[in-house]
Design an enzyme around this catalytic site. Structure first.
Site, PDB file in Angstrom:
ATOM      1  CE  LYS A  79     -12.608  -2.753  -1.740  1.00 45.28           C
ATOM      2  NZ  LYS A  79     -11.896  -3.802  -2.468  1.00 45.28           N
TER       3      LYS A  79
ATOM      4  CB  SER B  54     -12.644 -10.437  -3.686  1.00 41.60           C
ATOM      5  OG  SER B  54     -11.256 -10.213  -3.509  1.00 41.60           O
TER       6      SER B  54
ATOM      7  CG  ASP C 164     -10.794   0.123  -5.991  1.00 40.26           C
ATOM      8  OD1 ASP C 164     -11.267  -0.314  -4.915  1.00 40.26           O
ATOM      9  OD2 ASP C 164      -9.898  -0.463  -6.615  1.00 40.26           O
TER      10      ASP C 164
ATOM     11  NE  ARG D 279      -8.102  -3.814   3.209  1.00 44.36           N
ATOM     12  CZ  ARG D 279      -7.786  -3.536   1.947  1.00 44.36           C
ATOM     13  NH1 ARG D 279      -6.665  -2.874   1.679  1.00 44.36           N
ATOM     14  NH2 ARG D 279      -8.571  -3.902   0.966  1.00 44.36           N
TER      15      ARG D 279
ATOM     16  CB  SER E 135      -5.108  -4.468 -10.711  1.00 45.93           C
ATOM     17  OG  SER E 135      -5.944  -3.887  -9.758  1.00 45.93           O
TER      18      SER E 135
ATOM     19  NE  ARG F  92     -11.360   3.274  -0.077  1.00 44.94           N
ATOM     20  CZ  ARG F  92     -10.629   2.665  -1.013  1.00 44.94           C
ATOM     21  NH1 ARG F  92     -11.214   1.959  -1.956  1.00 44.94           N
ATOM     22  NH2 ARG F  92      -9.310   2.757  -1.000  1.00 44.94           N
TER      23      ARG F  92
ATOM     24  NE  ARG G  35      -4.754  -9.195 -11.113  1.00 44.47           N
ATOM     25  CZ  ARG G  35      -5.156  -8.483 -10.059  1.00 44.47           C
ATOM     26  NH1 ARG G  35      -4.439  -7.457  -9.614  1.00 44.47           N
ATOM     27  NH2 ARG G  35      -6.281  -8.791  -9.416  1.00 44.47           N
TER      28      ARG G  35
ATOM     29  CD  GLN H  40      -7.150  -7.120  -3.004  1.00 43.34           C
ATOM     30  OE1 GLN H  40      -7.374  -7.464  -1.842  1.00 43.34           O
ATOM     31  NE2 GLN H  40      -6.777  -5.899  -3.323  1.00 43.34           N
TER      32      GLN H  40
HETATM   33  C1  S3P Z   1      -7.791  -5.279  -6.569  1.00 38.22           C
HETATM   34  C2  S3P Z   1      -9.059  -5.726  -6.368  1.00 38.22           C
HETATM   35  C3  S3P Z   1     -10.068  -4.973  -5.607  1.00 38.22           C
HETATM   36  C4  S3P Z   1      -9.714  -3.494  -5.497  1.00 38.22           C
HETATM   37  C5  S3P Z   1      -8.283  -3.283  -5.131  1.00 38.22           C
HETATM   38  C6  S3P Z   1      -7.343  -3.957  -6.125  1.00 38.22           C
HETATM   39  C7  S3P Z   1      -6.866  -6.155  -7.302  1.00 38.22           C
HETATM   40  O1  S3P Z   1     -10.137  -5.509  -4.305  1.00 38.22           O
HETATM   41  O2  S3P Z   1     -10.538  -2.858  -4.557  1.00 38.22           O
HETATM   42  O3  S3P Z   1      -8.007  -1.890  -5.110  1.00 38.22           O
HETATM   43  O4  S3P Z   1      -5.799  -5.681  -7.773  1.00 38.22           O
HETATM   44  O5  S3P Z   1      -7.167  -7.346  -7.423  1.00 38.22           O
HETATM   45  P1  S3P Z   1     -11.016  -6.827  -4.012  1.00 38.22           P
HETATM   46  O6  S3P Z   1     -10.506  -7.857  -4.916  1.00 38.22           O
HETATM   47  O7  S3P Z   1     -10.793  -7.178  -2.592  1.00 38.22           O
HETATM   48  O8  S3P Z   1     -12.428  -6.420  -4.288  1.00 38.22           O
END
Ligand code: S3P
Length: 430
Positions: free
Chosen positions: A343, A167, A316, A126, A26, A347, A30, A169
């Protein structure tokens, strides 16, 4: 040992060693994106980045958009472009949801940009509505609620948004779009998700207010180049933590692990299970807490429960925690985790299929599962369904099974942890 497509694991006598497992995925995504969004010509250095398919997909796309990306063995150098340029080809996010969701926010908020984000078969299924809907509320022009996403960049207006999902993301997509937008972005999540974006942007001088699960940020702020040292991903370290907890006599030290409290739920779960994990030398790097972790195996393990606000802190890690639960006394429950269904694979279904093949006792729910333990797992052929975390979780299960285990369709480990198998073998004692 094994081919790229299969991982073969046998029961270990013990696990002993000292390891720097894969860097944080992550944070790497970023850092790369924020470096490319920095003021034109700014140079950034990302040290110890995760070198894996997911982060390489992000880097390649940033190059297509005009950033200069120089890959060196232990660092990536990025020079921000004068402005993002229209790519000649589709932008391929491969298997990486983070790449697609974060970049959608950047592209949609860049006036004049025309681009299409595509992904592999799994990513194309997704849900993208969770980002496309709020971006449209900001004035974005995006075609598609799943990939491919055809985006015509616009000047966006910030929104006040209550996200239905916890989330990071979604949150990061809206913060990146909000940084380019007019007005103040305000976002609240049902529970706080990983806050790497807020920490990194704050360390770049971006003003934002974070309180509980709400973040507020004025648009139109810019930043320059930066240097960042990426710590180890606790999601990758988790495979060794859970493995060591299950093996008596195990003693494993994991170096440089990011222990950000929004990510460290696996440590809480291990403690609740009765395992002993010790933090050594806690320090702060680039706004992120980092520590070495020492875990010793052999404690009697008991069932634990995962629900509510804990879920985004270990989302995760649930596949490998479900494996750990097979060795715990009692019924371990995972609830409020329906996100697992969307995911890289479903999962809940892929964990259930693997547990069934290895002789575990469990039941599934729409939003999770309950695992009954302890049981002696049996060796099996497990289909990882091209989901990296399923492949690695069941490789860990193979360490305590009564006969050898083969993980098929495991090439996806390259998306987050290309050296997983060799790192595992480096601590395995037979
Ligand atoms: C992530 C956020 C998580 C995680 C993914 C990486 C990120 O997903 O499961 O492996 O880097 O922001 P979600 O934000 O959809 O929960």
């Amino acid at each position: 040992m094994s081919s790229a497509l299969e991982i073969k694991v046998s029961r270990v006598a013990s696990l002993v060693g000292d390891l720097r497992s894969a860097s944080n995925k992550s944070i790497t995504h970023r850092a790369l994106i924020l470096a490319a969004m920095a003021r034109p010509g700014s140079k950034s250095v990302v040290r110890n980045p995760l070198r894996a398919d997911d982060t390489h997909a992000t880097a390649k796309i940033l190059e297509q958009l005009g950033a200069i990306v120089e890959m060196e063995p232990d660092r990536i150098l990025i020079t921000a472009p004068p402005g993002l340029k229209n790519p000649e080809q589709n932008l391929d996010c491969e298997n990486s949801g983070t790449t697609m969701r974060l970049l959608a926010g950047v592209l949609a908020s860049t006036p004049g940009l025309e681009a299409t984000l595509v992904g592999d078969e799994s990513l194309s299924k997704r849900p993208m509505k969770r980002i496309v809907e709020p971006l449209r509320l900001m004035g974005a022009q995006i075609e598609g609620d799943t990939a491919p996403l055809r985006i015509s960049g616009q000047k966006l207006r910030a929104i006040d948004y209550e996200s239905p999902v916890a989330s990071a993301q979604v949150k990061t997509c809206l913060l990146l779009a909000g940084a380019n937008a007019t007005g103040t972005t305000r976002l609240t999540e049902p529970h706080l998700s990983r806050d790497h974006t807020e920490r990194m942007m704050t360390s770049l001088g971006v003003q934002m207010k974070c309180k509980d699960a709400t973040v507020v940020m004025a648009g139109g702020q810019s930043w320059g180049g930066f240097e960042i040292n990426v710590p180890v991903d606790i999601s990758s370290a988790a495979f060794f933590l859970c493995a060591a907890a299950m093996v008596s006599g195990a003693r494993v030290t994991l170096r440089d692990v990011g222990v950000n409290p929004t990510r460290s739920g696996v440590l809480d779960a291990l403690t609740a299970a009765g395992a002993t994990v010790r933090e050594i030398a806690r320090r702060n790097e680039g706004g992120e807490p980092v520590a070495d972790l020492l875990i010793e195996g052999g404690n009697p393990l008991r069932a634990f429960d995962v629900s509510g606000a804990l879920v985004p802190r270990l989302i995760d890690e649930i596949p490998v925690l479900a494996v750990l639960a097979t060795q715990c006394d009692g019924v371990t429950t995972f609830r409020d985790a329906s996100e697992l269904r969307v995911k890289e694979s479903d999962r809940i279904a892929t964990v259930a299929a693997g547990l069934r093949d290895m002789g575990a006792q469990f039941e599934t729910f729409d939003d999770g599962l309950a695992v009954h333990g302890p049981v002696q797992l049996r060796g099996a052929r497990i289909d990882a369904k091209n989901d990296h975390r399923i492949a690695m979780a069941f490789a860990v299960a193979g360490l305590v099974a009564d006969s050898p285990t083969t993980i098929t369709n495991a090439e996806s480990v390259r998306s987050s942890y290309p050296d997983f198998e060799s790192d595992l073998m480096s601590i395995a004692v037979y």
